[in-house]
Design a protein around this motif. Structure first.
Motif, PDB file in Angstrom:
ATOM      1  N   VAL A  95       0.841  -1.204   0.000  1.00  0.00           N
ATOM      2  CA  VAL A  95       0.000   0.000   0.000  1.00  0.00           C
ATOM      3  C   VAL A  95       0.875   1.253   0.000  1.00  0.00           C
ATOM      4  O   VAL A  95       0.601   2.211  -0.724  1.00  0.00           O
ATOM      5  CB  VAL A  95      -0.986  -0.020   1.196  1.00  0.00           C
ATOM      6  N   THR A  96       1.941   1.251   0.781  1.00  0.00           N
ATOM      7  CA  THR A  96       2.845   2.407   0.831  1.00  0.00           C
ATOM      8  C   THR A  96       3.468   2.674  -0.531  1.00  0.00           C
ATOM      9  O   THR A  96       3.615   3.827  -0.937  1.00  0.00           O
ATOM     10  CB  THR A  96       3.929   2.194   1.906  1.00  0.00           C
ATOM     11  N   HIS A  97       3.806   1.609  -1.241  1.00  0.00           N
ATOM     12  CA  HIS A  97       4.414   1.752  -2.576  1.00  0.00           C
ATOM     13  C   HIS A  97       3.375   1.825  -3.693  1.00  0.00           C
ATOM     14  O   HIS A  97       3.729   1.868  -4.873  1.00  0.00           O
ATOM     15  CB  HIS A  97       5.385   0.600  -2.843  1.00  0.00           C
ATOM     16  N   CYS A  98       2.095   1.826  -3.321  1.00  0.00           N
ATOM     17  CA  CYS A  98       0.982   1.939  -4.287  1.00  0.00           C
ATOM     18  C   CYS A  98       1.002   0.837  -5.338  1.00  0.00           C
ATOM     19  O   CYS A  98       0.718   1.078  -6.519  1.00  0.00           O
ATOM     20  CB  CYS A  98       0.972   3.321  -4.956  1.00  0.00           C
ATOM     21  N   HIS A  99       1.320  -0.371  -4.905  1.00  0.00           N
ATOM     22  CA  HIS A  99       1.287  -1.514  -5.820  1.00  0.00           C
ATOM     23  C   HIS A  99       0.944  -2.776  -5.031  1.00  0.00           C
ATOM     24  O   HIS A  99       1.815  -3.393  -4.413  1.00  0.00           O
ATOM     25  CB  HIS A  99       2.625  -1.693  -6.533  1.00  0.00           C
ATOM     26  N   VAL A 100      -0.333  -3.137  -5.045  1.00  0.00           N
ATOM     27  CA  VAL A 100      -0.791  -4.330  -4.336  1.00  0.00           C
ATOM     28  C   VAL A 100      -0.990  -5.444  -5.355  1.00  0.00           C
ATOM     29  O   VAL A 100      -1.906  -5.390  -6.175  1.00  0.00           O
ATOM     30  CB  VAL A 100      -2.101  -4.053  -3.571  1.00  0.00           C
TER      31      VAL A 100
END
Length: 150
Positions: A95-100
């Motif tokens: 979520v922090t890196h915007c890639h789930v």
């Protein structure tokens, strides 16, 4: 070194939203200690010294061990964390890196209810907000006291 702007004093109106989110999350079935571990991990990723100081103190006060605290940044390589904690760390990073990825989504789904997944996501977003505020305004770490913010 003094912070550029003391946003905790000057931004009370805006900060009510973040503080109320924290109050909501304290009631989550995820558990306060796990949410604090997630806050610590996200603060490591973002390089927020103030939040690392705060959450390490809070975690120690909750009985968290030094070994587990030091191992959080390398959680994949250590045996100290439960599968639920590992899923939460993976989710927090994604979520922090915007890639789930689908794999991470499935893993977190195996350990958390849908409501808990929502709470976990809000928790990650909340600590990302705090990290960005503390970094932007250069909040100086070191003087936080356990329970200072309720």
């Amino acid at each position: 070194m003094e912070a550029r702007v003391n946003f905790q004093e000057k931004g009370q109106g805006a900060l009510k939203v973040l503080f109320s989110m924290g109050g909501y999350l304290k009631k989550s079935t995820i558990g306060h200690q796990l949410l604090e571990l997630v806050n610590f991990r996200v603060s490591q990723i973002n390089g927020c010294a103030y939040c690392l100081d705060m959450h390490s103190k809070d975690l120690r006060a909750m009985g968290e061990t030094e070994q587990r605290l030091y191992g959080v940044s390398a959680w994949r390589e250590t045996p100290y964390y439960s599968e639920r904690e590992r899923a939460a760390f993976a989710w927090a990073e994604a979520v922090t890196h915007c890639h789930v990825s689908e794999e991470v989504f499935q893993e977190v789904s195996n350990h958390f209810t849908e409501e808990e997944m929502i709470d976990l996501t809000f928790s990650v977003n909340n600590i990302n907000n705090w990290n960005r505020l503390n970094i932007a305004f250069q909040t100086v770490p070191g003087d936080y006291r356990v329970g200072q913010f309720g």
